[in-house]
Design a protein around this motif. Structure first.
Motif, short mmCIF file in Angstrom:
data_model
loop_
_atom_site.label_atom_id
_atom_site.label_comp_id
_atom_site.label_asym_id
_atom_site.label_seq_id
_atom_site.Cartn_x
_atom_site.Cartn_y
_atom_site.Cartn_z
N VAL A 262 -21.55 -9.79 -47.12
CA VAL A 262 -22.93 -9.41 -46.83
C VAL A 262 -23.37 -8.35 -47.84
CG1 VAL A 262 -22.82 -9.95 -44.37
CG2 VAL A 262 -22.20 -7.68 -45.14
N ALA A 263 -24.65 -8.32 -48.11
CA ALA A 263 -25.20 -7.30 -49.00
C ALA A 263 -25.34 -6.01 -48.19
CB ALA A 263 -26.54 -7.75 -49.54
N GLY A 264 -24.85 -4.94 -48.72
CA GLY A 264 -24.97 -3.66 -48.03
C GLY A 264 -23.87 -3.45 -46.99
N SER A 265 -24.14 -2.55 -46.07
CA SER A 265 -23.13 -2.20 -45.08
C SER A 265 -23.38 -2.93 -43.76
CB SER A 265 -23.13 -0.69 -44.85
OG SER A 265 -24.38 -0.27 -44.35
N TRP A 266 -22.39 -2.91 -42.92
CA TRP A 266 -22.48 -3.47 -41.57
C TRP A 266 -21.70 -2.53 -40.65
CZ3 TRP A 266 -17.62 -4.87 -39.76
CH2 TRP A 266 -16.64 -5.04 -40.71
N ARG A 267 -21.81 -2.71 -39.37
CA ARG A 267 -21.17 -1.79 -38.42
C ARG A 267 -20.20 -2.53 -37.51
NH1 ARG A 267 -23.11 3.26 -38.73
NH2 ARG A 267 -25.04 3.48 -39.86
N SER A 268 -19.19 -1.80 -37.08
CA SER A 268 -18.22 -2.39 -36.16
C SER A 268 -17.96 -1.42 -35.00
CB SER A 268 -16.91 -2.71 -36.87
OG SER A 268 -16.26 -1.51 -37.27
N LEU A 269 -17.41 -1.96 -33.94
CA LEU A 269 -17.13 -1.17 -32.75
C LEU A 269 -15.74 -1.52 -32.26
CD1 LEU A 269 -17.93 0.60 -30.27
CD2 LEU A 269 -18.74 -1.52 -29.23
N THR A 270 -14.95 -0.50 -31.97
CA THR A 270 -13.68 -0.68 -31.29
C THR A 270 -13.83 0.02 -29.94
OG1 THR A 270 -12.47 -0.69 -33.37
CG2 THR A 270 -11.20 -0.23 -31.37
N TYR A 271 -13.70 -0.74 -28.87
CA TYR A 271 -13.92 -0.19 -27.54
C TYR A 271 -12.92 -0.83 -26.59
CZ TYR A 271 -16.52 1.62 -23.53
OH TYR A 271 -16.88 2.30 -22.41
N LYS B 250 -23.99 7.07 -19.02
CA LYS B 250 -22.83 7.90 -18.74
C LYS B 250 -22.14 8.21 -20.06
CE LYS B 250 -22.04 5.91 -14.20
NZ LYS B 250 -22.95 4.82 -14.08
N ASP B 251 -21.54 9.38 -20.15
CA ASP B 251 -20.88 9.79 -21.40
C ASP B 251 -19.86 8.75 -21.87
OD1 ASP B 251 -22.37 12.09 -21.58
OD2 ASP B 251 -20.81 13.38 -20.75
N ALA B 252 -19.15 8.12 -20.94
CA ALA B 252 -18.12 7.15 -21.31
C ALA B 252 -18.71 5.90 -21.95
CB ALA B 252 -17.31 6.76 -20.08
N LEU B 253 -20.01 5.68 -21.80
CA LEU B 253 -20.66 4.49 -22.37
C LEU B 253 -21.35 4.77 -23.70
CD1 LEU B 253 -22.14 2.94 -19.12
CD2 LEU B 253 -20.03 2.32 -20.30
N ILE B 254 -21.30 6.02 -24.18
CA ILE B 254 -21.90 6.37 -25.47
C ILE B 254 -20.82 6.25 -26.52
CG2 ILE B 254 -23.01 8.18 -26.82
CD1 ILE B 254 -24.06 9.33 -24.17
N THR B 255 -21.08 5.50 -27.57
CA THR B 255 -20.08 5.25 -28.59
C THR B 255 -20.71 5.18 -29.97
OG1 THR B 255 -18.23 3.80 -29.17
CG2 THR B 255 -20.21 2.74 -28.34
N THR B 256 -19.88 5.21 -30.98
CA THR B 256 -20.35 5.09 -32.35
C THR B 256 -19.98 3.72 -32.91
OG1 THR B 256 -18.33 6.04 -33.24
CG2 THR B 256 -20.13 7.56 -32.82
N PHE B 257 -20.79 3.21 -33.75
CA PHE B 257 -20.55 1.96 -34.45
C PHE B 257 -20.25 2.34 -35.89
CE2 PHE B 257 -22.75 0.78 -30.72
CZ PHE B 257 -22.43 -0.54 -30.44
N ALA B 258 -19.00 2.28 -36.29
CA ALA B 258 -18.58 2.74 -37.61
C ALA B 258 -19.17 1.89 -38.73
CB ALA B 258 -17.05 2.72 -37.70
N GLU B 259 -19.72 2.56 -39.74
CA GLU B 259 -20.29 1.84 -40.88
C GLU B 259 -19.16 1.29 -41.75
OE1 GLU B 259 -23.66 2.39 -44.33
OE2 GLU B 259 -23.11 4.09 -43.08
N GLN B 260 -19.28 0.04 -42.15
CA GLN B 260 -18.28 -0.65 -42.94
C GLN B 260 -18.94 -1.26 -44.18
OE1 GLN B 260 -15.04 -0.78 -41.74
NE2 GLN B 260 -15.69 0.36 -39.94
N THR B 261 -18.13 -1.52 -45.18
CA THR B 261 -18.59 -2.27 -46.36
C THR B 261 -17.55 -3.34 -46.65
OG1 THR B 261 -17.52 -0.71 -47.85
CG2 THR B 261 -19.85 -0.32 -47.36
N GLY B 262 -17.91 -4.29 -47.48
CA GLY B 262 -16.99 -5.37 -47.82
C GLY B 262 -17.15 -6.54 -46.87
N PRO B 263 -16.18 -7.45 -46.86
CA PRO B 263 -16.29 -8.63 -46.01
C PRO B 263 -16.29 -8.27 -44.53
CG PRO B 263 -14.50 -8.88 -47.61
CD PRO B 263 -14.98 -7.48 -47.69
N THR B 264 -17.02 -9.04 -43.73
CA THR B 264 -17.03 -8.87 -42.28
C THR B 264 -15.72 -9.39 -41.71
OG1 THR B 264 -18.04 -11.02 -41.93
CG2 THR B 264 -19.55 -9.14 -42.23
N PRO B 265 -15.41 -9.11 -40.44
CA PRO B 265 -14.15 -9.59 -39.86
C PRO B 265 -13.95 -11.11 -39.95
CG PRO B 265 -15.08 -7.93 -38.46
CD PRO B 265 -16.11 -8.23 -39.51
N ASP B 266 -15.04 -11.87 -39.96
CA ASP B 266 -14.90 -13.33 -40.08
C ASP B 266 -14.93 -13.79 -41.54
OD1 ASP B 266 -17.58 -13.02 -40.68
OD2 ASP B 266 -18.30 -14.29 -39.07
#
Length: 68
Positions: free
Chosen positions: A50-59, A30-46
């Motif tokens: 990490v080397a390179g980028s990682w992704r996060s999701l706000t939903y 369903k369209d409401a279940l399609i989302t993007t995982f934003a590319e991030q750099t730097g420290p993770t939330p915890d």
């Protein structure tokens, strides 16, 4: 911050542009279940580095009472 699985009890979140959007016959995309995982750099939330980028999701997931 709590972590939850993307496999929700009666649905699943799908990555925008993902390979299975047009072919998932079990969950039905369903369209409401399609989302993007934003590319991030730097420290993770915890705080991990990490080397390179990682992704996060706000939903926003809204739960409501259900009485059969």
């Amino acid at each position: 911050m709590k972590r939850i699985s993307t496999a929700l009890s009666r649905g699943r979140l799908f990555v925008q542009g993902g390979a299975y959007i047009d072919s998932d016959c079990v969950f039905g995309v369903k369209d409401a279940l399609i989302t993007t995982f934003a590319e991030q750099t730097g420290p993770t939330p915890d705080g991990r580095l990490v080397a390179g980028s990682w992704r996060s999701l706000t939903y926003t997931l809204l739960l409501s009472d259900f009485t059969p």
